[in-house]
Design a protein around this motif. Structure first.
Motif, PDB file in Angstrom:
ATOM      1  N   ASN A 116       6.305 -17.523  61.899  1.00  0.00           N
ATOM      2  CA  ASN A 116       5.905 -18.297  60.718  1.00  0.00           C
ATOM      3  C   ASN A 116       4.908 -17.628  59.840  1.00  0.00           C
ATOM      4  O   ASN A 116       3.825 -17.737  59.950  1.00  0.00           O
ATOM      5  CB  ASN A 116       5.041 -19.595  61.451  1.00  0.00           C
ATOM      6  CG  ASN A 116       4.394 -20.724  60.684  1.00  0.00           C
ATOM      7  OD1 ASN A 116       4.408 -20.461  59.562  1.00  0.00           O
ATOM      8  ND2 ASN A 116       4.241 -21.787  61.400  1.00  0.00           N
ATOM      9  N   SER A 117       5.540 -16.835  58.785  1.00  0.00           N
ATOM     10  CA  SER A 117       4.890 -15.800  58.139  1.00  0.00           C
ATOM     11  C   SER A 117       4.048 -16.424  57.054  1.00  0.00           C
ATOM     12  O   SER A 117       3.120 -15.627  56.514  1.00  0.00           O
ATOM     13  CB  SER A 117       5.871 -14.839  57.323  1.00  0.00           C
ATOM     14  OG  SER A 117       6.757 -15.647  56.903  1.00  0.00           O
ATOM     15  N   ARG A 168       9.744  -4.416  48.268  1.00  0.00           N
ATOM     16  CA  ARG A 168       8.412  -4.585  49.062  1.00  0.00           C
ATOM     17  C   ARG A 168       8.550  -4.156  50.453  1.00  0.00           C
ATOM     18  O   ARG A 168       7.594  -3.941  51.287  1.00  0.00           O
ATOM     19  CB  ARG A 168       8.035  -5.928  48.785  1.00  0.00           C
ATOM     20  CG  ARG A 168       7.372  -5.978  47.326  1.00  0.00           C
ATOM     21  CD  ARG A 168       5.913  -5.346  47.098  1.00  0.00           C
ATOM     22  NE  ARG A 168       4.895  -5.710  48.030  1.00  0.00           N
ATOM     23  CZ  ARG A 168       4.086  -6.433  47.771  1.00  0.00           C
ATOM     24  NH1 ARG A 168       4.327  -7.323  46.628  1.00  0.00           N
ATOM     25  NH2 ARG A 168       3.135  -7.192  48.629  1.00  0.00           N
ATOM     26  N   PHE A 169       9.808  -4.338  51.026  1.00  0.00           N
ATOM     27  CA  PHE A 169       9.890  -4.443  52.623  1.00  0.00           C
ATOM     28  C   PHE A 169      10.266  -3.086  52.970  1.00  0.00           C
ATOM     29  O   PHE A 169      10.675  -2.712  54.431  1.00  0.00           O
ATOM     30  CB  PHE A 169      10.866  -5.473  53.154  1.00  0.00           C
ATOM     31  CG  PHE A 169      12.467  -5.531  52.561  1.00  0.00           C
ATOM     32  CD1 PHE A 169      13.163  -4.895  53.451  1.00  0.00           C
ATOM     33  CD2 PHE A 169      12.559  -6.189  51.477  1.00  0.00           C
ATOM     34  CE1 PHE A 169      14.427  -4.520  52.884  1.00  0.00           C
ATOM     35  CE2 PHE A 169      13.868  -6.107  51.137  1.00  0.00           C
ATOM     36  CZ  PHE A 169      14.731  -5.391  51.669  1.00  0.00           C
ATOM     37  N   ALA A 170      10.496  -2.129  52.108  1.00  0.00           N
ATOM     38  CA  ALA A 170      10.832  -0.857  52.441  1.00  0.00           C
ATOM     39  C   ALA A 170       9.703   0.166  52.897  1.00  0.00           C
ATOM     40  O   ALA A 170       9.014   0.864  52.068  1.00  0.00           O
ATOM     41  CB  ALA A 170      11.730   0.082  51.462  1.00  0.00           C
ATOM     42  N   ASN A 171       9.049   0.068  53.877  1.00  0.00           N
ATOM     43  CA  ASN A 171       7.882   0.844  54.412  1.00  0.00           C
ATOM     44  C   ASN A 171       8.050   1.010  55.594  1.00  0.00           C
ATOM     45  O   ASN A 171       8.520   0.248  56.589  1.00  0.00           O
ATOM     46  CB  ASN A 171       6.703   0.336  53.942  1.00  0.00           C
ATOM     47  CG  ASN A 171       6.370  -1.213  54.217  1.00  0.00           C
ATOM     48  OD1 ASN A 171       6.307  -1.402  55.287  1.00  0.00           O
ATOM     49  ND2 ASN A 171       6.365  -2.187  53.388  1.00  0.00           N
ATOM     50  N   ALA A 172       7.024   2.107  56.357  1.00  0.00           N
ATOM     51  CA  ALA A 172       6.836   2.374  57.865  1.00  0.00           C
ATOM     52  C   ALA A 172       6.567   0.896  58.843  1.00  0.00           C
ATOM     53  O   ALA A 172       7.114   0.673  59.931  1.00  0.00           O
ATOM     54  CB  ALA A 172       6.120   3.358  57.882  1.00  0.00           C
ATOM     55  N   MET A 183       9.209 -17.870  45.402  1.00  0.00           N
ATOM     56  CA  MET A 183       8.653 -16.820  46.287  1.00  0.00           C
ATOM     57  C   MET A 183       9.733 -15.636  45.995  1.00  0.00           C
ATOM     58  O   MET A 183       8.910 -14.370  45.890  1.00  0.00           O
ATOM     59  CB  MET A 183       8.663 -17.211  47.681  1.00  0.00           C
ATOM     60  CG  MET A 183       7.910 -16.306  48.458  1.00  0.00           C
ATOM     61  SD  MET A 183       7.934 -16.647  50.321  1.00  0.00           S
ATOM     62  CE  MET A 183       7.062 -18.195  50.127  1.00  0.00           C
ATOM     63  N   ILE A 184      10.945 -15.671  46.031  1.00  0.00           N
ATOM     64  CA  ILE A 184      11.437 -14.460  46.145  1.00  0.00           C
ATOM     65  C   ILE A 184      11.548 -13.819  44.611  1.00  0.00           C
ATOM     66  O   ILE A 184      11.698 -12.534  44.170  1.00  0.00           O
ATOM     67  CB  ILE A 184      13.100 -14.545  46.546  1.00  0.00           C
ATOM     68  CG1 ILE A 184      13.279 -15.013  48.114  1.00  0.00           C
ATOM     69  CG2 ILE A 184      13.978 -13.384  46.139  1.00  0.00           C
ATOM     70  CD1 ILE A 184      14.332 -15.466  48.512  1.00  0.00           C
ATOM     71  N   SER A 185      11.807 -14.707  43.707  1.00  0.00           N
ATOM     72  CA  SER A 185      11.792 -14.501  42.061  1.00  0.00           C
ATOM     73  C   SER A 185      10.480 -13.522  41.809  1.00  0.00           C
ATOM     74  O   SER A 185      10.568 -12.748  40.911  1.00  0.00           O
ATOM     75  CB  SER A 185      12.218 -15.433  41.236  1.00  0.00           C
ATOM     76  OG  SER A 185      11.124 -16.335  41.364  1.00  0.00           O
ATOM     77  N   VAL A 224       8.176 -12.097  54.501  1.00  0.00           N
ATOM     78  CA  VAL A 224       9.149 -13.141  53.913  1.00  0.00           C
ATOM     79  C   VAL A 224      10.454 -12.644  53.416  1.00  0.00           C
ATOM     80  O   VAL A 224      11.462 -13.284  53.591  1.00  0.00           O
ATOM     81  CB  VAL A 224       8.366 -13.872  52.950  1.00  0.00           C
ATOM     82  CG1 VAL A 224       9.165 -14.936  52.257  1.00  0.00           C
ATOM     83  CG2 VAL A 224       7.026 -14.516  53.433  1.00  0.00           C
ATOM     84  N   LEU A 225      10.478 -11.548  52.675  1.00  0.00           N
ATOM     85  CA  LEU A 225      11.715 -11.104  52.083  1.00  0.00           C
ATOM     86  C   LEU A 225      12.849 -10.851  53.168  1.00  0.00           C
ATOM     87  O   LEU A 225      14.061 -10.967  53.199  1.00  0.00           O
ATOM     88  CB  LEU A 225      11.371  -9.594  51.148  1.00  0.00           C
ATOM     89  CG  LEU A 225      11.014 -10.230  50.170  1.00  0.00           C
ATOM     90  CD1 LEU A 225      10.665  -8.669  49.162  1.00  0.00           C
ATOM     91  CD2 LEU A 225      11.940 -10.927  49.094  1.00  0.00           C
ATOM     92  N   PHE A 226      12.201  -9.859  54.361  1.00  0.00           N
ATOM     93  CA  PHE A 226      13.088  -9.613  55.382  1.00  0.00           C
ATOM     94  C   PHE A 226      13.618 -10.773  56.180  1.00  0.00           C
ATOM     95  O   PHE A 226      15.057 -10.839  56.343  1.00  0.00           O
ATOM     96  CB  PHE A 226      12.255  -8.851  56.285  1.00  0.00           C
ATOM     97  CG  PHE A 226      13.117  -8.573  57.710  1.00  0.00           C
ATOM     98  CD1 PHE A 226      14.154  -7.539  57.672  1.00  0.00           C
ATOM     99  CD2 PHE A 226      12.740  -9.113  58.577  1.00  0.00           C
ATOM    100  CE1 PHE A 226      14.762  -7.298  58.989  1.00  0.00           C
ATOM    101  CE2 PHE A 226      13.318  -8.801  60.245  1.00  0.00           C
ATOM    102  CZ  PHE A 226      14.475  -8.011  59.979  1.00  0.00           C
ATOM    103  N   GLN A 227      12.795 -11.793  56.366  1.00  0.00           N
ATOM    104  CA  GLN A 227      13.226 -13.011  57.061  1.00  0.00           C
ATOM    105  C   GLN A 227      14.290 -13.784  56.344  1.00  0.00           C
ATOM    106  O   GLN A 227      15.250 -14.340  56.729  1.00  0.00           O
ATOM    107  CB  GLN A 227      12.264 -13.713  57.471  1.00  0.00           C
ATOM    108  CG  GLN A 227      11.384 -13.059  58.766  1.00  0.00           C
ATOM    109  CD  GLN A 227      10.579 -14.197  59.449  1.00  0.00           C
ATOM    110  OE1 GLN A 227      10.194 -13.916  60.537  1.00  0.00           O
ATOM    111  NE2 GLN A 227       9.871 -15.169  58.709  1.00  0.00           N
ATOM    112  N   ILE A 228      14.108 -13.957  54.868  1.00  0.00           N
ATOM    113  CA  ILE A 228      14.982 -14.656  54.190  1.00  0.00           C
ATOM    114  C   ILE A 228      16.160 -13.905  53.462  1.00  0.00           C
ATOM    115  O   ILE A 228      17.318 -14.407  53.654  1.00  0.00           O
ATOM    116  CB  ILE A 228      14.159 -15.152  52.938  1.00  0.00           C
ATOM    117  CG1 ILE A 228      12.889 -15.885  53.304  1.00  0.00           C
ATOM    118  CG2 ILE A 228      15.064 -15.787  51.907  1.00  0.00           C
ATOM    119  CD1 ILE A 228      11.922 -16.390  51.962  1.00  0.00           C
ATOM    120  N   LEU A 229      16.092 -12.629  53.450  1.00  0.00           N
ATOM    121  CA  LEU A 229      17.205 -11.943  52.733  1.00  0.00           C
ATOM    122  C   LEU A 229      18.113 -11.299  53.685  1.00  0.00           C
ATOM    123  O   LEU A 229      19.459 -11.162  53.510  1.00  0.00           O
ATOM    124  CB  LEU A 229      16.771 -10.787  51.966  1.00  0.00           C
ATOM    125  CG  LEU A 229      16.002 -11.269  50.730  1.00  0.00           C
ATOM    126  CD1 LEU A 229      15.558  -9.896  49.921  1.00  0.00           C
ATOM    127  CD2 LEU A 229      16.824 -12.176  49.879  1.00  0.00           C
TER     128      LEU A 229
END
Length: 308
Positions: free
Chosen positions: A108-109, A62-66, A54-56, A131-136
């Motif tokens: 539960n994304s 992708r998570f840098a937005n308002a 998923m991350i690769s 997902v990226l925010f929660q995982i990273l």
């Protein structure tokens, strides 16, 4: 009530697989160690494979937005309040505090976020940044506390290497940043292993419900209830306040952010709690009751914020 049927359709597989797990536990089909073995399979094998892929495959920006600012605000407030409640009201130890905070704000994304947003919005693109925010961000912080309590402070330095979840996350981020890809055969193997993660985790959750000790103390019931309220009500309300009056997001983005913030506690929280034997009962009950309550809250959100 156009959104009710799609939401029921999204929740049906979750309840079905959890029910299968309950039957497996009640009949003793897989033996007394089934819950432990299946949970270890999810934590050490299936989940790392799914997270790596998923991350690769997702750009790290992708998570840098308002919209993510509003979602992050809801997560921070809900987890922060869960942390304070665990410390001040229920006097929990660090490991249990980490699990309680995670249960209060970790959504539960994937296996619910995708079907719910596809049915309500027709678009599941917001899944990737969540997902990226929660995982990273969220997961490493929680696992550092859990692993530190289990193995000592010095072991934190080697945590990314010893913990399969964090190792898969780091390798996936590296692959995403460099554009590296696995050979087709390994990629398919990871897909098969990762695909087993969610159903196995739900079956494991169902097994844990068999012979569950009753919640016979007021503090225990209060802690579970407060955690569920933080997850299903406080988190989306904070996201709504930030996304609307503060950031003035368009209606479609506003609905997306609030819907994702109102998703129930992810079964990953129970997987982590079970692996480290910290706050297992709280995580299990938070997943169960927040999933049940969120069927109502998600419906209300889609009716009130969705298009006429």
């Amino acid at each position: 009530m156009p959104a009710l049927h799609p939401l029921l359709s999204a929740f049906a597989p979750i309840w079905a697989l959890t029910g299968v797990g309950y039957v497996v536990g009640r009949t003793g089909l897989l033996g007394p160690q089934a819950e432990t073995v299946l949970n270890r399979f999810v934590f050490h094998v299936a989940m790392p494979a799914a997270l790596f892929l998923m991350i690769s495959r997702t750009p790290l920006d992708r998570f840098a937005n308002a919209s993510m600012l509003a979602f992050t605000a809801g997560t921070v407030v809900a987890t922060g309040l869960g942390l304070l409640a665990g410390r001040l009201l229920f006097h929990r130890e660090p490991g249990e505090l980490a699990v309680g905070a995670m249960a209060s704000g970790y959504v539960n994304s994937a296996n619910l976020g995708i079907p719910v947003t596809m049915q309500v919005l027709g678009d599941a693109s917001f899944v990737a940044p969540v997902v990226l925010f929660q995982i990273l961000v969220v997961t490493p912080a929680v696992l550092a506390v859990l692993d530190g309590g289990a193995a000592g402070r010095r072991a934190l330095l080697t945590l990314p290497v010893r913990n399969p979840i964090l190792l898969a996350t780091a390798l996936g981020a590296l692959a995403s940043a460099t554009g590296a890809h696995l050979p087709a055969e390994l990629n398919r193997s990871c897909e098969l292993l990762g695909g087993a993660g969610v159903p196995t985790a739900l079956v494991t959750l169902g097994i844990s419900l068999h012979n569950r000790p009753p919640v016979d103390s007021r503090p225990r019931r209060t802690e579970v209830g407060l955690t569920v309220v933080l997850k299903t009500l406080v988190q989306p309300l904070v996201a709504l306040a930030v996304a609307g009056p503060i950031l003035h997001l368009p209606a479609h983005q506003l609905l997306t952010v609030v819907l994702f913030s109102a998703l129930p506690t992810a079964q990953n929280v129970y997987t982590y709690a079970r692996e480290y034997q910290q706050g297992t009962a709280l995580a299990r009950d938070a997943v169960l009751w927040s999933t049940l309550l969120s069927m109502a809250t998600l419906s209300v959100i889609s009716w009130t914020l969705g298009p006429a």
